[in-house]
Design an enzyme around this catalytic site. Structure first.
Site, PDB file in Angstrom:
ATOM      1  N   GLU A 229       0.824  -1.213   0.000  1.00 21.67           N
ATOM      2  CA  GLU A 229       0.000   0.000   0.000  1.00 21.67           C
ATOM      3  C   GLU A 229       0.853   1.255   0.000  1.00 21.67           C
ATOM      4  OE1 GLU A 229      -2.417   0.158   3.476  1.00 21.67           O
ATOM      5  OE2 GLU A 229      -3.277  -1.802   3.098  1.00 21.67           O
TER       6      GLU A 229
ATOM      7  N   CYS B 140       3.207   8.496   1.365  1.00 26.96           N
ATOM      8  CA  CYS B 140       3.599   7.568   2.425  1.00 26.96           C
ATOM      9  C   CYS B 140       3.855   6.221   1.762  1.00 26.96           C
ATOM     10  CB  CYS B 140       2.464   7.474   3.443  1.00 26.96           C
ATOM     11  SG  CYS B 140       2.729   6.214   4.698  1.00 26.96           S
TER      12      CYS B 140
ATOM     13  N   CYS C  37       5.206  -7.181   8.020  1.00 30.50           N
ATOM     14  CA  CYS C  37       6.108  -6.646   9.042  1.00 30.50           C
ATOM     15  C   CYS C  37       6.233  -7.693  10.142  1.00 30.50           C
ATOM     16  CB  CYS C  37       5.516  -5.355   9.617  1.00 30.50           C
ATOM     17  SG  CYS C  37       6.536  -4.547  10.863  1.00 30.50           S
TER      18      CYS C  37
ATOM     19  N   CYS D 275       3.364  -4.941  16.499  1.00 28.85           N
ATOM     20  CA  CYS D 275       2.634  -3.931  17.280  1.00 28.85           C
ATOM     21  C   CYS D 275       1.157  -4.330  17.327  1.00 28.85           C
ATOM     22  CB  CYS D 275       2.802  -2.540  16.664  1.00 28.85           C
ATOM     23  SG  CYS D 275       4.512  -1.995  16.672  1.00 28.85           S
TER      24      CYS D 275
ATOM     25  N   CYS E  77      -1.693  -2.693  15.016  1.00 27.56           N
ATOM     26  CA  CYS E  77      -1.348  -2.437  13.614  1.00 27.56           C
ATOM     27  C   CYS E  77      -1.731  -3.611  12.712  1.00 27.56           C
ATOM     28  CB  CYS E  77       0.147  -2.158  13.514  1.00 27.56           C
ATOM     29  SG  CYS E  77       0.695  -1.849  11.827  1.00 27.56           S
TER      30      CYS E  77
ATOM     31  N   CYS F 111      -2.210   1.879   8.332  1.00 27.25           N
ATOM     32  CA  CYS F 111      -1.232   0.910   7.842  1.00 27.25           C
ATOM     33  C   CYS F 111      -1.761  -0.495   7.600  1.00 27.25           C
ATOM     34  CB  CYS F 111      -0.177   0.736   8.919  1.00 27.25           C
ATOM     35  SG  CYS F 111       1.099   1.898   8.818  1.00 27.25           S
TER      36      CYS F 111
HETATM   37  N1  SAH Z   1       7.349   0.478  11.473  1.00 29.78           N
HETATM   38  C1  SAH Z   1       7.380   1.905  11.491  1.00 29.78           C
HETATM   39  C2  SAH Z   1       6.605   2.594  10.388  1.00 29.78           C
HETATM   40  C3  SAH Z   1       5.240   2.060  10.040  1.00 29.78           C
HETATM   41  S1  SAH Z   1       3.827   2.455  10.972  1.00 29.78           S
HETATM   42  C4  SAH Z   1       6.956   2.425  12.837  1.00 29.78           C
HETATM   43  O1  SAH Z   1       6.536   1.630  13.666  1.00 29.78           O
HETATM   44  O2  SAH Z   1       7.084   3.617  13.086  1.00 29.78           O
HETATM   45  C5  SAH Z   1       3.533   4.179  10.915  1.00 29.78           C
HETATM   46  C6  SAH Z   1       2.866   4.694  12.175  1.00 29.78           C
HETATM   47  O3  SAH Z   1       1.473   4.316  12.260  1.00 29.78           O
HETATM   48  C7  SAH Z   1       3.508   4.152  13.436  1.00 29.78           C
HETATM   49  O4  SAH Z   1       3.597   5.169  14.381  1.00 29.78           O
HETATM   50  C8  SAH Z   1       2.518   3.099  13.874  1.00 29.78           C
HETATM   51  O5  SAH Z   1       2.668   2.781  15.228  1.00 29.78           O
HETATM   52  C9  SAH Z   1       1.212   3.757  13.532  1.00 29.78           C
HETATM   53  N2  SAH Z   1       0.063   2.866  13.391  1.00 29.78           N
HETATM   54  C10 SAH Z   1       0.003   1.609  12.909  1.00 29.78           C
HETATM   55  N3  SAH Z   1      -1.257   1.132  12.952  1.00 29.78           N
HETATM   56  C11 SAH Z   1      -2.018   2.111  13.470  1.00 29.78           C
HETATM   57  C12 SAH Z   1      -3.405   2.224  13.764  1.00 29.78           C
HETATM   58  N4  SAH Z   1      -4.242   1.234  13.547  1.00 29.78           N
HETATM   59  N5  SAH Z   1      -3.831   3.410  14.282  1.00 29.78           N
HETATM   60  C13 SAH Z   1      -2.983   4.438  14.515  1.00 29.78           C
HETATM   61  N6  SAH Z   1      -1.673   4.388  14.250  1.00 29.78           N
HETATM   62  C14 SAH Z   1      -1.184   3.233  13.755  1.00 29.78           C
END
Ligand code: SAH
Length: 352
Positions: free
Chosen positions: A92, A105, A112, A116, A119, A333
């Site tokens: 994406e 972006c 990944c 987290c 995510c 994401c």
């Molecule tokens: N791996 C990297 C970059 C990808 S995620 C990182 O962790 O920074 C980009 C941002 O979106 C990160 O801050 C991540 O924690 C956040 N993110 C991912 N899923 C999300 C969600 N469902 N709601 C809000 N933020 C989210």
């Protein structure tokens, strides 16, 4: 296997061209065709003879992404693209329009492995790293499709950039190359979940790139419940790495903080965030978490977000609420990819 020509630096391409017995002006021609004119096939390089084009086709591959889905937000015009890679994997990318220009972006990996909890990108684990050319191609394709110039790039899509380090550096150098799209490094942001050795290594490159740290909690205990990487590196180690980054590059760190209702949006969280951001002169970017159906987390509601922001602001912290762009189009994401894949395997509807 054919060489991935769009991942080569100018000097590397030059060596290839000389090894083919060609004069070096061909390097300038081919590099410009690939990275400035954004050609996706050697056939478009009409200044090369047909025979020479065939030679290139035999030796080199131009890796491109192809749009298989495009969703346009009715709320803010954000465009979300689902791209297919040459091996069929899906990724994406998002185009966001701001007053100061267009920002893209990009994803850095297919899937990944960071895990987290909130995510969607990580639900099925890591499939593979993206090549530098596949990172570039997301921007090239969006430029071609929209005819608009991209001025900012954030490596904030699916994947952990520090987990694909060498390709990340190659991508940064190529996208900012004056013989290519020439996007200033100052307009690039790399977001990490907090891979400490990666931050040190990245700092030592001394590139004027903004580093965004996905902080999301101010205590190790709470952070560990949201982000498995927190079990490996403490917040104290992270802050030291961020200080080092600031010293080496002169660039202020951004803290990303996704607000999860009743989890990390309490008064004590705001107080902790004020301390950490104050110590680093960091910019804080707040965003209500975008709920995914596989998890129970809910977003902090509007008034509470404002209240949280005001607390930080009163203490002199530089804070913004990230515009929730494209929430109507699977904005977070990995959500669009995940949904598309689930639909094609009949998994839709099985989530929480
Ligand atoms: N791996 C990297 C970059 C990808 S995620 C990182 O962790 O920074 C980009 C941002 O979106 C990160 O801050 C991540 O924690 C956040 N993110 C991912 N899923 C999300 C969600 N469902 N709601 C809000 N933020 C989210």
């Amino acid at each position: 296997m054919k060489t991935d020509i769009n991942s080569l630096y100018y000097d590397e391409l030059n060596e290839e061209i000389l090894a083919m017995g060609l004069p070096k002006f061909r390097t300038a021609q081919v590099f410009s065709r690939l990275h400035e004119k954004l050609c996706t096939s050697f056939d478009e390089m009409t200044e090369l003879s047909v025979k020479l084009r065939e030679e290139f086709v035999d030796k080199y591959e131009i890796r491109t992404v192809k749009a298989v889905k495009e969703q346009v937000s009715k709320l803010d015009g954000t465009r979300k693209y689902l791209f297919a890679l040459s091996d069929g994997n899906l990724i994406e990318s998002v185009l966001m329009k701001y007053h100061h220009g267009n920002s893209v972006c990009i994803s850095s990996q297919v899937g990944c492995r960071m895990g987290c909890r909130f995510c969607a990108s990580t639900l099925d684990g890591l499939e593979r790293n993206l090549t530098a050319s596949e990172m570039l191609s997301q921007i090239y394709e969006i430029t071609r499709l929209t005819g608009e110039r991209v001025s900012n790039v954030v490596v904030m899509g699916s994947g952990e950039p520090m987990d694909n380090y060498d390709n990340l550096i190659r991508f940064i150098n190529l996208i900012s190359c004056d013989k290519g799209l020439n996007i200033s490094k100052r307009n690039l942001t790399v977001s990490t979940c907090g891979v400490v050795p990666g931050i040190y290594k990245f700092a030592d490159e001394q590139l004027p790139v903004t580093l965004a740290l996905s902080l999301h909690s101010v205590t190790d205990e709470k952070r560990q419940t949201l982000m498995p990487i927190a079990k490996k590196y403490s917040i104290d180690e992270l802050m030291k790495a961020c200080e080092y980054y600031f010293d080496k590059t002169g660039r202020r760190i951004t803290f990303e903080y996704s607000l999860v209702r009743d989890v990390n949006d309490l008064d004590e969280d705001a107080a902790g965030l004020i301390k950490l951001a104050g110590r680093l002169h960091a910019h804080v970017n707040l965003i209500p978490v975008n709920p995914i159906k596989e998890r129970e987390y809910r977003e902090t509601t509007g008034p509470r977000v404002i209240e949280f922001k005001n607390k930080l602001e009163k203490s002199g912290i530089n804070v913004t609420i990230r515009r929730e762009m494209g929430r109507d189009i699977d904005g977070a994401c990995g959500q669009l990819r995940k949904r598309t894949m689930d639909e094609s395997t009949g998994k839709e509807g099985q989530g929480a």
